[in-house]
Scaffold this motif. Sequence first.
Motif, PDB file in Angstrom:
ATOM      1  N   ASP A   1       0.885  -1.164   0.000  1.00  0.00           N
ATOM      2  CA  ASP A   1       0.000   0.000   0.000  1.00  0.00           C
ATOM      3  C   ASP A   1       0.923   1.214   0.000  1.00  0.00           C
ATOM      4  O   ASP A   1       1.504   1.567   1.019  1.00  0.00           O
ATOM      5  CB  ASP A   1      -0.882  -0.052   1.256  1.00  0.00           C
ATOM      6  N   THR A   2       1.065   1.812  -1.175  1.00  0.00           N
ATOM      7  CA  THR A   2       2.095   2.837  -1.366  1.00  0.00           C
ATOM      8  C   THR A   2       1.507   4.232  -1.230  1.00  0.00           C
ATOM      9  O   THR A   2       0.666   4.641  -2.022  1.00  0.00           O
ATOM     10  CB  THR A   2       2.717   2.709  -2.771  1.00  0.00           C
TER      11      THR A   2
ATOM     12  N   GLN B   1       2.536  11.214  -3.563  1.00  0.00           N
ATOM     13  CA  GLN B   1       1.756  12.279  -4.208  1.00  0.00           C
ATOM     14  C   GLN B   1       2.448  12.737  -5.497  1.00  0.00           C
ATOM     15  O   GLN B   1       3.646  12.489  -5.669  1.00  0.00           O
ATOM     16  CB  GLN B   1       1.694  13.510  -3.287  1.00  0.00           C
ATOM     17  N   THR B   2       1.708  13.455  -6.312  1.00  0.00           N
ATOM     18  CA  THR B   2       2.311  14.067  -7.498  1.00  0.00           C
ATOM     19  C   THR B   2       3.566  14.846  -7.090  1.00  0.00           C
ATOM     20  O   THR B   2       4.592  14.800  -7.764  1.00  0.00           O
ATOM     21  CB  THR B   2       1.290  15.029  -8.152  1.00  0.00           C
TER      22      THR B   2
ATOM     23  N   ASP C   1      -2.232  15.779   3.923  1.00  0.00           N
ATOM     24  CA  ASP C   1      -2.892  14.576   4.436  1.00  0.00           C
ATOM     25  C   ASP C   1      -2.827  14.526   5.962  1.00  0.00           C
ATOM     26  O   ASP C   1      -1.870  14.994   6.567  1.00  0.00           O
ATOM     27  CB  ASP C   1      -2.188  13.313   3.915  1.00  0.00           C
TER      28      ASP C   1
ATOM     29  N   ARG D   1      -7.181  13.365  -7.850  1.00  0.00           N
ATOM     30  CA  ARG D   1      -7.294  14.509  -6.974  1.00  0.00           C
ATOM     31  C   ARG D   1      -8.126  15.600  -7.625  1.00  0.00           C
ATOM     32  O   ARG D   1      -7.940  15.920  -8.791  1.00  0.00           O
ATOM     33  CB  ARG D   1      -5.914  15.039  -6.685  1.00  0.00           C
TER      34      ARG D   1
END
Length: 631
Positions: free
Chosen positions: A395-396, A399-400, A485, A511
């Motif tokens: 589960d990675t 973010q951009t 986050d 997003r």
Amino acid sequence: MSDRIHTLSGYIHEYQRSVNDPEEFWARIADSFHWQKRWDKVVEWDFDKPDVKWFTNAKLNITENIFERHLYTLGDKPAIIWEPNDPNEENRIITYKELYQMTNQFANAMKSNGVGKGDRVIIYMPMIPEAAVAMLACARIGAVHSIVFAGFSSTALADRINDCTAKMVLTSDGNFRGAKSIPVKAVVDEALEKTTTVEKVIVYQRTKEEVTMKSGRDIWWHDAISDQPEEYKAEVMDTEDMLFVLYTSGSTGKPKGVVHTCGGYMVFTKYTFENVFQYSPGDIYWCTADVGWITGHSYIVYGPLLAGATTIMFEGVPTFPDAGRFWAIIDKYKVNQFYTAPTAIRALQAYGTEPIAPYKLDSLKVIGSVGEPINEEAWHWYHSHIGKGKCPVVDTWWQTETGGIMISPIAGVTPTKPSYATLPLPGVQPVIVDAEGKELKGNSVEGNLCIKYPWPGMIRTTYGDHDRCKQTYFSTFKGMYFTGDGAKRDEDGYYRILGRVDDVMNISGHRMGTAEVENAINEHPKVIESAVVGFPHDIKGQGIYAYVICDMEGRSEDNLIGEIRETVNKIIGPIAKPDKIQIVPGLPKTRSGKIMRRILRKIASKDTGNMGDISTLLNPEVVEAIIKNAK
Ligand code: WT7
């Protein structure tokens, strides 16, 4: 592959080392790359400005680290396996040598059409190998690519072209998606009516549908490459020259261009790819993302190709011709590492296990998840039905802006825990801070997720507006990169991402800013004001709920709702279309006129039991009215 971590104690050792002496750590990783000139300094940074440089003064070209570096050993090995939308169409297997030739040829074609180092090139293409060729050719000549997901509207495309003043657009006639064929060139034509900087458009013929070609501006891809040589000497790039710009939504109305640079991004994507997925030579790796998103950049194209991997590119959708398509592809190519999004897992889970039954899936070694929190139920389904209980689920979280994976299990090496991204990768220093920015040390804490030390793949600026980068990421908490986050660190020190704490939604792993959708809604002439919030959605993770005040004169509610939805479709694209639109008499506001989103979020998620104190609102009576007509 010497930088691969193989054991838990190896991870602990590497992690410690990366924190104690980050420069020594990253220098060692970077040493295995091909640099035309070595760096003077590993990292120089100031998060207040922000100003971050990795491998200062080093010179390189990222494509030399994909091609020249691998050609002798891997020339005949498949670089890209392309699976078409229609399973009856022939697939394409492109070796490293062929990809190298295609890239050079297209680099020459771009050069002949006036594009050079530093120019911006928009890529608006379907999932075909030429999309990767386009990216690599830009990198080869030093042009800056900016991919716009081919599902975005002409307005969204025009905005991005204008923001980065692009000189060229690379596109296709159309795009096959499931049973449909979608016009692409026509969207570009429309966008170009609102822009002035684009000189040339190169069009790949994919669907063979009819398109208009503007003479002097538009060129067919096959004509552009026809006489071009298959050699091109890579441009020498500075480590901090721009590699690409990728637009992403934020809490303000206008998407921002996240800028990534050459050296650091290269080192970070390869390192994280090899470690997280434990890629071994000969493995077949498949990431189902689209190249229009950062996942496609880092983990379909750059990371895997830098590692000499075989990467699958899939043109279609998970449910065409049936809901077993992913599983059919895994068996067809004997995929070893599979990387997809929770929204796809949940959508396929809804079909039950029947579509999986015909397939063995026994080649799989690692299965990954990205884009949004994966709920426990989906995690377990994925683990037992796809991974057959034997593949670690990575589960990675990233973010951009981070360029690559930040917090994630290392497959088979570090522990997994359902719905947890678990531990930071070596070189990544996350912290959890409270509302005042005070670091919450120790375990069993919850707050805002920040990163306190630079990492090579991080954002450098937002295109054309450095202050925006500073305000968005480096001002909320002094001296730290703020992710937007919320996160918790549990009693064992594992991270669980709790979702955005700002006005950003996550729709099927994409997003989308609430303000951006509101701006689009407000374009409808009958709309007076709107407020958009996310709400829990079984498949998409979050859905879009819009509260809209309208001038209803002479209009029916149903028609108006349909038109508003279409307005959003036109201004942003189908992914931003609200799932629910409620026409309301007013929006709950504070006395200073600020919309109380907290209340709207509660109503949208049908959690109206305890609304808290609403008596201080400017207009408490509208709350009751909104609840009464909630969708
Ligand atoms: C946001 C970034 C990273 C590539 C795709 C999305 C959410 C991403 C996870 C995860 C929980 C996640 C975060 C993050 N997110 N991965 N494994 N667990 N949340 O990139 O469009 O830049 O969105 O996606 O909220 O901030 P993006």
